[in-house]
Design a protein around this motif. Structure first.
Motif, PDB file in Angstrom:
ATOM      1  N   UNK A 107       0.812  -1.223   0.000  1.00 34.76           N
ATOM      2  CA  UNK A 107       0.000   0.000   0.000  1.00 34.76           C
ATOM      3  C   UNK A 107       0.844   1.271   0.000  1.00 34.76           C
ATOM      4  N   UNK A 108       2.130   1.144   0.229  1.00 34.24           N
ATOM      5  CA  UNK A 108       3.001   2.317   0.376  1.00 34.24           C
ATOM      6  C   UNK A 108       3.046   3.153  -0.901  1.00 34.24           C
ATOM      7  N   UNK A 109       3.087   4.455  -0.727  1.00 32.24           N
ATOM      8  CA  UNK A 109       3.224   5.357  -1.866  1.00 32.24           C
ATOM      9  C   UNK A 109       4.548   5.090  -2.580  1.00 32.24           C
ATOM     10  N   UNK A 110       5.594   4.809  -1.809  1.00 33.37           N
ATOM     11  CA  UNK A 110       6.893   4.447  -2.362  1.00 33.37           C
ATOM     12  C   UNK A 110       7.325   3.122  -1.725  1.00 33.37           C
ATOM     13  N   UNK A 111       7.189   2.034  -2.485  1.00 34.53           N
ATOM     14  CA  UNK A 111       7.562   0.715  -1.965  1.00 34.53           C
ATOM     15  C   UNK A 111       9.046   0.670  -1.616  1.00 34.53           C
ATOM     16  N   UNK A 112       9.880   1.306  -2.423  1.00 34.59           N
ATOM     17  CA  UNK A 112      11.318   1.317  -2.169  1.00 34.59           C
ATOM     18  C   UNK A 112      11.663   2.015  -0.860  1.00 34.59           C
ATOM     19  N   UNK A 113      11.034   3.135  -0.614  1.00 33.43           N
ATOM     20  CA  UNK A 113      11.288   3.871   0.623  1.00 33.43           C
ATOM     21  C   UNK A 113      10.795   3.067   1.835  1.00 33.43           C
TER      22      UNK A 113
END
Length: 69
Positions: A40-46
């Motif tokens: 669900x994260x806006x930035x999966x990498x972050x």
């Protein structure tokens, strides 16, 4: 950064495959809530860098997955 993720509820493992290198790592003892937040994260990498990398034991999977592109 992240190509795909696979979560195993029973084993509480999270497999993360990365773009470019095609490398894959399996993280152990990962709660379902962490996986849910990752997808669900806006930035999966972050989110991965902040909440998964360095927080769970992991091992590198020897097999590399082909990078499509």
């Amino acid at each position: 950064m992240i190509d795909r993720v696979v979560f195993d509820d029973e084993a509480e493992t999270l497999k993360v495959s990365f773009r470019g290198s095609g490398r894959s790592y399996t993280y152990m003892g990962v709660p379902r809530a962490i996986y849910d937040a990752l997808v669900r994260a806006q930035s999966a990498g972050r989110y991965f860098n902040d909440c998964i990398r360095g927080h769970f034991a992991c091992h590198s999977d020897r097999r590399r997955y082909p990078v499509e592109g």
